[in-house]
Design a protein around this motif. Structure first.
Motif, PDB file in Angstrom:
ATOM      1  N   ALA A  17       0.823  -1.099   0.034  1.00  0.00           N
ATOM      2  CA  ALA A  17       0.032  -0.004  -0.047  1.00  0.00           C
ATOM      3  C   ALA A  17       0.973   1.410  -0.010  1.00  0.00           C
ATOM      4  N   GLY A  18       2.117   1.166   0.350  1.00  0.00           N
ATOM      5  CA  GLY A  18       2.980   2.299   0.423  1.00  0.00           C
ATOM      6  C   GLY A  18       3.767   2.196   1.700  1.00  0.00           C
ATOM      7  N   LEU A  19       4.306   3.292   2.239  1.00  0.00           N
ATOM      8  CA  LEU A  19       5.003   3.140   3.560  1.00  0.00           C
ATOM      9  C   LEU A  19       4.378   3.455   4.871  1.00  0.00           C
ATOM     10  N   THR A  20       4.350   2.518   5.793  1.00  0.00           N
ATOM     11  CA  THR A  20       3.632   2.351   6.679  1.00  0.00           C
ATOM     12  C   THR A  20       4.356   2.907   7.910  1.00  0.00           C
ATOM     13  N   TYR A  21       3.995   3.999   8.845  1.00  0.00           N
ATOM     14  CA  TYR A  21       4.747   4.496   9.790  1.00  0.00           C
ATOM     15  C   TYR A  21       3.815   5.003  10.951  1.00  0.00           C
ATOM     16  N   LYS A  22       3.754   4.341  12.123  1.00  0.00           N
ATOM     17  CA  LYS A  22       3.104   4.431  13.247  1.00  0.00           C
ATOM     18  C   LYS A  22       1.659   4.347  12.891  1.00  0.00           C
ATOM     19  N   GLY A  23       1.331   3.309  12.030  1.00  0.00           N
ATOM     20  CA  GLY A  23      -0.175   2.902  11.435  1.00  0.00           C
ATOM     21  C   GLY A  23      -0.647   3.788  10.441  1.00  0.00           C
ATOM     22  N   VAL A  24       0.168   4.599   9.888  1.00  0.00           N
ATOM     23  CA  VAL A  24      -0.248   5.504   8.840  1.00  0.00           C
ATOM     24  C   VAL A  24       0.351   5.282   7.577  1.00  0.00           C
ATOM     25  N   VAL A  25      -0.548   5.153   6.601  1.00  0.00           N
ATOM     26  CA  VAL A  25       0.015   4.940   5.304  1.00  0.00           C
ATOM     27  C   VAL A  25       0.557   6.185   4.585  1.00  0.00           C
ATOM     28  N   MET A  26       1.829   6.259   4.207  1.00  0.00           N
ATOM     29  CA  MET A  26       2.383   7.545   3.566  1.00  0.00           C
ATOM     30  C   MET A  26       2.533   7.364   2.125  1.00  0.00           C
ATOM     31  N   ALA A  27       2.090   8.499   1.491  1.00  0.00           N
ATOM     32  CA  ALA A  27       2.270   8.447  -0.039  1.00  0.00           C
ATOM     33  C   ALA A  27       3.631   9.122  -0.358  1.00  0.00           C
ATOM     34  N   GLN A  53      -0.265  12.586   3.009  1.00  0.00           N
ATOM     35  CA  GLN A  53      -0.596  12.669   1.539  1.00  0.00           C
ATOM     36  C   GLN A  53      -0.302  13.896   1.071  1.00  0.00           C
ATOM     37  N   PRO A  54       1.257  14.193   0.575  1.00  0.00           N
ATOM     38  CA  PRO A  54       1.494  15.521   0.106  1.00  0.00           C
ATOM     39  C   PRO A  54       0.625  16.063  -0.996  1.00  0.00           C
ATOM     40  N   GLU A  55       0.201  15.459  -2.008  1.00  0.00           N
ATOM     41  CA  GLU A  55      -0.523  15.942  -3.030  1.00  0.00           C
ATOM     42  C   GLU A  55      -1.842  16.508  -2.463  1.00  0.00           C
ATOM     43  N   LYS A  56      -2.379  15.947  -1.508  1.00  0.00           N
ATOM     44  CA  LYS A  56      -3.643  16.816  -1.049  1.00  0.00           C
ATOM     45  C   LYS A  56      -3.289  18.185  -0.489  1.00  0.00           C
TER      46      LYS A  56
END
Length: 94
Positions: A17-27, A53-56
């Motif tokens: 799904a992406g990078l998971t850091y402290k339970g949050v999926v990071m884009a 989610q930097p694009e948002k």
């Protein structure tokens, strides 16, 4: 002298799904994020540890976390004034 803060994503896990850091999926970061001091690289990809989610964050203009971009003035170069306060000032004769 400005201090440069070192940002790391220690303990992050790369998943499908992406990078998971402290339970949050990071884009991954978008092109507009290039040059920001907050960007951290993990396994060859760049991520923003401040916002998942930097694009948002860039969707409505400039990211408020960006260290490489300065805020710009309004299109007309004027400071926006609250209309209610402006009418009260006009009534008092200011």
């Amino acid at each position: 002298m400005a201090k440069k803060k070192v940002v790391s994503l220690e303990g992050a896990v790369k998943t499908d799904a992406g990078l998971t850091y402290k339970g949050v999926v990071m884009a991954p970061v978008v092109e507009k994020c290039e040059g920001c001091e907050r960007v951290a690289e993990v396994e060859g990809e760049k991520f923003c540890p401040t916002y998942a989610q930097p694009e948002k964050k860039w969707a409505h203009g400039v990211c408020n976390f960006a260290t490489h971009v300065r805020a710009e003035m309004d299109k007309g170069g004027k400071v926006k004034v609250n209309p209610l306060k402006a009418s009260k000032r006009a009534a008092r004769g200011r």
